[in-house]
Design a protein around this motif. Structure first.
Motif, PDB file in Angstrom:
ATOM      1  N   GLU A 103       0.861  -1.183   0.000  1.00 43.46           N
ATOM      2  CA  GLU A 103       0.000   0.000   0.000  1.00 43.46           C
ATOM      3  C   GLU A 103       0.892   1.227   0.000  1.00 43.46           C
ATOM      4  OE1 GLU A 103      -3.744  -1.462   2.707  1.00 43.46           O
ATOM      5  OE2 GLU A 103      -1.977  -0.701   3.743  1.00 43.46           O
ATOM      6  N   VAL A 110      -4.541  -1.515  -3.360  1.00 44.76           N
ATOM      7  CA  VAL A 110      -3.247  -2.137  -3.086  1.00 44.76           C
ATOM      8  C   VAL A 110      -2.549  -2.519  -4.387  1.00 44.76           C
ATOM      9  CG1 VAL A 110      -3.967  -3.030  -0.832  1.00 44.76           C
ATOM     10  CG2 VAL A 110      -4.221  -4.469  -2.864  1.00 44.76           C
ATOM     11  N   ARG A 151       2.507  -5.411   3.200  1.00 45.81           N
ATOM     12  CA  ARG A 151       1.506  -6.004   4.086  1.00 45.81           C
ATOM     13  C   ARG A 151       1.608  -7.517   4.156  1.00 45.81           C
ATOM     14  NH1 ARG A 151       1.545  -1.978   6.532  1.00 45.81           N
ATOM     15  NH2 ARG A 151       0.347  -0.170   5.924  1.00 45.81           N
TER      16      ARG A 151
END
Length: 175
Positions: A103, A110, A151
């Motif tokens: 991100e 994303v 992430r």
């Protein structure tokens, strides 16, 4: 499931003819990926990560600068660099693609970023092939998205190297 663009690069890399678990860069033909070319990059593996060789126009627009010679880790937020560095090691160690989800503050949705190892002309596994794939259609940007935040990182497919085995000399375990 990955975005179709991400899966296209994974499938293309897996289909490259190779003498070993990591295909040579010379066998990769970027133009066969058509509309994905602006999202592709190649990088040289270095002791501190990877340095861009070439990057598609979409990637350069996203980061707001020419990418040649830029360290890939410098594009990531400090708290994400350990995960990204581990993904770089994993793709070469396991001889398979790795997909990261990222991100950025000024990015809608994303990015899936897939990286895969390649061999250079001397046979050394020292090249990186990558693709930035946005989960949502991105408008042409006038400003850079800022640092990326990782992430998730996951290896894709079967590892290309055999598993480690126990070795012993005179009954003493050494590996």
């Amino acid at each position: 499931m990955f975005h179709p663009g991400t899966q296209t690069l994974i499938d293309h890399w897996a289909a490259l003819p190779a003498a070993g678990p990591i295909p040579p860069r010379a066998r990769f033909e970027p133009m066969r990926l058509g509309r994905l070319v602006p999202q592709l990059f190649t990088a040289d593996r270095s002791p501190d990560g990877a340095t861009f060789r070439l990057a598609g126009a979409w990637i350069e627009t996203l980061h707001g600068r020419p990418m040649r010679g830029v360290s890939w880790l410098d594009l990531w937020a400090p708290e994400s660099r350990a995960l990204v560095a581990a993904a770089l090691v994993q793709t070469f160690r396991e001889a398979r693609p790795v997909v990261m989800v990222a991100e950025a503050a000024r990015l809608r949705g994303v990015l899936e970023i897939v990286i895969a190892p390649l061999r250079g002309p001397d046979g050394e596994a020292d090249r990186l092939l990558g693709l930035y794939q946005s989960a949502q259609e991105q408008e042409r940007r006038r400003e850079a998205v800022g640092p990326l935040s990782a992430r998730l990182s996951v290896g894709v497919g079967v590892a290309g190297r055999p598993p480690l085995t126990l070795a012993a000399i005179d009954g003493r375990r050494i590996a």
